[in-house]
Design an enzyme around this catalytic site. Structure first.
Site, mmCIF file in Angstrom:
data_model
loop_
_atom_site.group_PDB
_atom_site.id
_atom_site.type_symbol
_atom_site.label_atom_id
_atom_site.label_comp_id
_atom_site.label_asym_id
_atom_site.label_seq_id
_atom_site.Cartn_x
_atom_site.Cartn_y
_atom_site.Cartn_z
ATOM 1 N N ASP A 184 0.817 -1.217 0.000
ATOM 2 C CA ASP A 184 0.000 0.000 0.000
ATOM 3 C C ASP A 184 0.849 1.265 0.000
ATOM 4 O O ASP A 184 2.061 1.220 0.218
ATOM 5 C CB ASP A 184 -1.076 -0.026 1.078
ATOM 6 C CG ASP A 184 -0.558 0.260 2.464
ATOM 7 O OD1 ASP A 184 0.642 0.551 2.612
ATOM 8 O OD2 ASP A 184 -1.372 0.196 3.397
ATOM 9 N N ASN A 192 -3.950 12.572 0.934
ATOM 10 C CA ASN A 192 -5.281 13.080 0.597
ATOM 11 C C ASN A 192 -5.588 14.364 1.372
ATOM 12 O O ASN A 192 -6.170 15.303 0.817
ATOM 13 C CB ASN A 192 -6.352 12.021 0.901
ATOM 14 C CG ASN A 192 -6.541 11.067 -0.266
ATOM 15 O OD1 ASN A 192 -6.372 11.436 -1.426
ATOM 16 N ND2 ASN A 192 -6.877 9.829 0.035
ATOM 17 N N HIS A 197 -8.622 14.873 -2.608
ATOM 18 C CA HIS A 197 -8.972 13.539 -3.107
ATOM 19 C C HIS A 197 -8.798 13.382 -4.614
ATOM 20 O O HIS A 197 -8.465 12.306 -5.101
ATOM 21 C CB HIS A 197 -10.401 13.168 -2.692
ATOM 22 C CG HIS A 197 -10.486 12.819 -1.244
ATOM 23 N ND1 HIS A 197 -10.298 11.544 -0.778
ATOM 24 C CD2 HIS A 197 -10.705 13.595 -0.146
ATOM 25 C CE1 HIS A 197 -10.395 11.534 0.539
ATOM 26 N NE2 HIS A 197 -10.649 12.779 0.949
ATOM 27 N N ASP A 201 -6.664 10.483 -6.234
ATOM 28 C CA ASP A 201 -7.059 9.545 -7.298
ATOM 29 C C ASP A 201 -5.999 9.493 -8.395
ATOM 30 O O ASP A 201 -5.644 8.422 -8.879
ATOM 31 C CB ASP A 201 -8.401 9.970 -7.912
ATOM 32 C CG ASP A 201 -9.578 9.577 -7.015
ATOM 33 O OD1 ASP A 201 -9.345 8.885 -5.998
ATOM 34 O OD2 ASP A 201 -10.713 9.965 -7.337
ATOM 35 N N GLU A 228 -6.087 2.285 -0.866
ATOM 36 C CA GLU A 228 -4.746 2.485 -1.426
ATOM 37 C C GLU A 228 -3.935 1.192 -1.380
ATOM 38 O O GLU A 228 -2.723 1.215 -1.419
ATOM 39 C CB GLU A 228 -4.031 3.620 -0.686
ATOM 40 C CG GLU A 228 -3.582 3.308 0.730
ATOM 41 C CD GLU A 228 -4.633 3.576 1.803
ATOM 42 O OE1 GLU A 228 -5.838 3.554 1.484
ATOM 43 O OE2 GLU A 228 -4.233 3.805 2.960
#
Ligand SMILES: [Mg+2]
Length: 314
Positions: A184, A192, A197, A201, A228
């Site tokens: 991860d 974030n 956000h 992304d 993630e």
């Protein structure tokens, strides 16, 4: 969408569409060959046995199947193809001389999608084939969309679960190692919070692209596990091999040079990776392999992130 529109929007991956024509009378095959040869690749079989072999080896996109043949009948060919997960989704159109309602009903019960009577009318047979091919392509497409993560376009969790079960069985059968890499993004919550956000992304999309560098073999699979977290299935790869691939992925993500001011692992976006490898046997389960990889991922986080930790289970 009709067949032309579908093929234009979603080009068929392996060349022209393939139609298999099965009939014990070569003259009947000839007629259908003339109808389709300009448009499709036409495969032919003059017996039920041969039809089954061709289906196994070449996976046609649709089958025109004679009902009455010496040896294995058309109905039996249909039954066997529908019983096999590899071939059950190939649409079958029966081609019969006498149209009897009872026989037609039986064919539909066995999973045929349509009926055509001999002597065939080229316009009708062509229209029916095109309709069923279009339906087949649409359902193939739906199935593949259902297996893809919408954001990153890698496989999704559902595909991962399916592929892990398949790889597990294959490695169990062949006595080969199976490696899982669970990974991860480091400090992604802070990312974030700091960048928003939308940027989060974009970061996930870029990382998913970089992770692809760690895949080498046809059965390797990269999936988004959730949030993630990503996961790689590496069948036939031992723990040393998996560590090399994990290192390739770790470096590929660093090489993106995505700024991350709030990461405790440095000023760039990075990943932590946990690996678990085993030769599947009945003492372990796919879930236990995943749990072991998760533990290694946790260890990698504890030891400072942006690193690979691995364990070999036996
Ligand atoms: Mg016949």
């Amino acid at each position: 969408m009709n067949l032309e529109q579908l093929l234009e929007a979603f080009p068929h991956p392996v060349g022209p569409l393939r139609i298999l024509v099965v009939d014990d009378q070569p003259v009947n095959i000839r007629v259908l060959y003339e109808v389709f040869r300009g448009e499709f690749e036409v495969l032919m079989a003059t017996s039920g046995e041969q039809a089954l072999t061709v289906c196994q080896e070449q996976r046609p996109d649709i089958i025109l199947l004679d009902v009455v043949m010496p040896g294995i009948s058309g109905h039996e060919v249909c039954r066997r193809l529908k019983a096999n997960p590899d071939t059950r989704d190939i649409p079958i159109i029966f081609v019969t001389s006498q149209r009897e309602e009872a026989e037609e009903a039986r064919g539909f019960e066995m999973g045929a999608v349509d009926f055509i009577t001999k002597p065939v009318n080229p316009v009708i047979v062509s229209a029916r084939v095109r309709t069923h091919l279009a339906l087949k392509l649409q359902s193939d497409l739906l199935r593949s969309i259902a297996m893809i993560d919408g954001l990153t376009k890698v496989a999704n969790r559902r595909k991962f679960d399916e592929a892990l079960a398949i790889s597990w069985r294959a490695c169990l059968r062949e006595g080969r190692p199976l490696s899982l890499v669970l990974l991860d993004l480091d400090c992604f919550k802070q990312y974030n919070d700091r960048y928003g956000h939308q940027q989060g992304d974009n970061c996930l999309i870029a990382v998913a692209g970089a992770l692809g560098h760690g895949l080498r073999r046809p059965h390797d699979l990269l999936a988004r596990y959730g949030g993630e977290e990503f996961v790689c299935i590496l069948p036939g790869t031992d723990v040393q091999g998996a560590m090399q691939r994990a290192e390739v992925m770790r470096k590929a993500v660093r090489a993106l040079e995505l700024e991350h001011q709030h990461s405790t692992a440095g000023l760039l976006v990075s990943i932590s990776l946990g690996i678990a490898t085993l030769i599947p046997d009945n003492d372990f389960s796919p879930e236990s392999l995943l749990a072991a990889a998760d533990k290694q991922l946790y260890r990698a986080k504890q030891e400072g992130r942006d690193r690979v930790c691995a364990i070999e289970l036996a």
